[in-house]
Design a protein around this motif. Structure first.
Motif, short mmCIF file in Angstrom:
data_model
loop_
_atom_site.label_atom_id
_atom_site.label_comp_id
_atom_site.label_asym_id
_atom_site.label_seq_id
_atom_site.Cartn_x
_atom_site.Cartn_y
_atom_site.Cartn_z
N SER A 83 1.17 -34.55 47.25
CA SER A 83 0.74 -34.87 45.89
C SER A 83 -0.45 -34.00 45.50
O SER A 83 -0.53 -33.52 44.37
N ARG A 84 -1.36 -33.80 46.44
CA ARG A 84 -2.54 -32.98 46.17
C ARG A 84 -2.11 -31.57 45.75
O ARG A 84 -2.58 -31.05 44.74
N LYS A 85 -1.21 -30.97 46.49
CA LYS A 85 -0.76 -29.62 46.16
C LYS A 85 -0.09 -29.60 44.78
O LYS A 85 -0.32 -28.68 43.99
N LYS A 86 0.71 -30.62 44.51
CA LYS A 86 1.41 -30.71 43.22
C LYS A 86 0.43 -30.78 42.05
O LYS A 86 0.50 -30.00 41.11
N TYR A 87 -0.52 -31.72 42.13
CA TYR A 87 -1.45 -31.92 41.02
C TYR A 87 -2.45 -30.77 40.89
O TYR A 87 -2.80 -30.36 39.78
N GLN A 92 -4.40 -25.94 37.93
CA GLN A 92 -4.94 -24.64 38.31
C GLN A 92 -6.21 -24.76 39.16
O GLN A 92 -7.20 -24.08 38.94
N ILE A 93 -6.14 -25.67 40.13
CA ILE A 93 -7.23 -25.87 41.08
C ILE A 93 -6.76 -25.31 42.42
O ILE A 93 -5.70 -25.70 42.92
N LYS A 94 -7.53 -24.42 42.98
CA LYS A 94 -7.13 -23.74 44.20
C LYS A 94 -7.10 -24.69 45.40
O LYS A 94 -7.97 -25.54 45.55
N VAL A 95 -6.09 -24.49 46.24
CA VAL A 95 -5.95 -25.23 47.49
C VAL A 95 -5.88 -24.21 48.62
O VAL A 95 -5.17 -23.21 48.51
N LYS A 96 -6.64 -24.46 49.67
CA LYS A 96 -6.68 -23.54 50.81
C LYS A 96 -6.49 -24.37 52.09
O LYS A 96 -7.27 -25.30 52.35
N ASN A 97 -5.45 -24.05 52.84
CA ASN A 97 -5.14 -24.78 54.08
C ASN A 97 -5.01 -26.29 53.86
O ASN A 97 -5.50 -27.09 54.66
N GLY A 98 -4.41 -26.67 52.74
CA GLY A 98 -4.19 -28.08 52.44
C GLY A 98 -5.38 -28.81 51.84
O GLY A 98 -5.29 -29.96 51.47
N LYS A 99 -6.52 -28.13 51.77
CA LYS A 99 -7.73 -28.73 51.20
C LYS A 99 -8.07 -28.06 49.87
O LYS A 99 -7.75 -26.89 49.65
N VAL A 112 -13.59 -32.21 39.17
CA VAL A 112 -14.37 -33.27 38.53
C VAL A 112 -13.68 -33.71 37.24
O VAL A 112 -13.50 -34.90 36.98
N LYS A 113 -13.28 -32.75 36.43
CA LYS A 113 -12.61 -33.08 35.16
C LYS A 113 -11.30 -33.82 35.40
O LYS A 113 -10.98 -34.78 34.69
N PHE A 114 -10.55 -33.39 36.41
CA PHE A 114 -9.30 -34.06 36.74
C PHE A 114 -9.55 -35.52 37.15
O PHE A 114 -8.88 -36.43 36.66
N LEU A 115 -10.52 -35.73 38.02
CA LEU A 115 -10.80 -37.08 38.53
C LEU A 115 -11.41 -38.00 37.48
O LEU A 115 -11.31 -39.22 37.59
N CYS A 116 -12.02 -37.43 36.46
CA CYS A 116 -12.74 -38.22 35.46
C CYS A 116 -12.03 -38.27 34.11
O CYS A 116 -12.67 -38.45 33.07
N ASP A 117 -10.73 -38.11 34.12
CA ASP A 117 -9.91 -38.22 32.90
C ASP A 117 -10.34 -37.25 31.80
O ASP A 117 -10.27 -37.57 30.61
#
Length: 138
Positions: A83-87, A92-99, A112-117
């Protein structure tokens, strides 16, 4: 009630109706406290590439105030790696090695913007957009 009312006193009890009222008493702002608590909660999940870098971005500027509208269901959604990779791809938030790549300040800001609506997808072009607020349709 008057929309400009910041404080109400009823039976010797102070009720702070807005964050502006905190200025009257030189109190630490409640949103900064909430921000700190949520940053630590996010850090404990071990989903960030660099917790200190995220903490630095999330606790500066406008970001502490954004945590007033923190959405727990969004954090819960990115606990799962798939789900993290999908969202993160959607926004357009970079993911590196699953993090989440929080070494990139732009990714931290977007998280921050994603988590705070404050992040939504445009229904026409399906591109991410920053929004001032989001609430369910009625």
């Amino acid at each position: 009630m008057n929309k400009n009312l910041d404080v109400v006193i009823i039976n010797d009890t102070f009720y702070l109706l807005t964050m502006q009222a905190e200025n009257l008493f030189n109190m630490e702002r409640s949103y900064k406290l909430r921000c700190g608590i949520k940053i630590e909660e996010i850090a404990a999940l071990d989903i960030l590439s660099n917790t200190d870098a995220f903490r630095a971005v999330a606790s500066k500027g406008q970001n502490p105030r954004r945590f007033v509208s923190f959405n727990q269901s969004r954090l819960d959604a990115i606990k799962d790696i798939n789900s993290r990779k999908k969202y993160m791809k959607m926004f357009q938030i970079k993911v590196k090695n699953g993090k989440i790549d929080t070494e990139d300040p732009k990714s931290s800001e977007r998280l921050v913007k994603f988590l705070c609506d404050k992040a939504m997808l445009d229904p026409i072009d399906e591109e991410p957009r920053e929004v001032s607020a989001a609430k369910a349709w009625s």
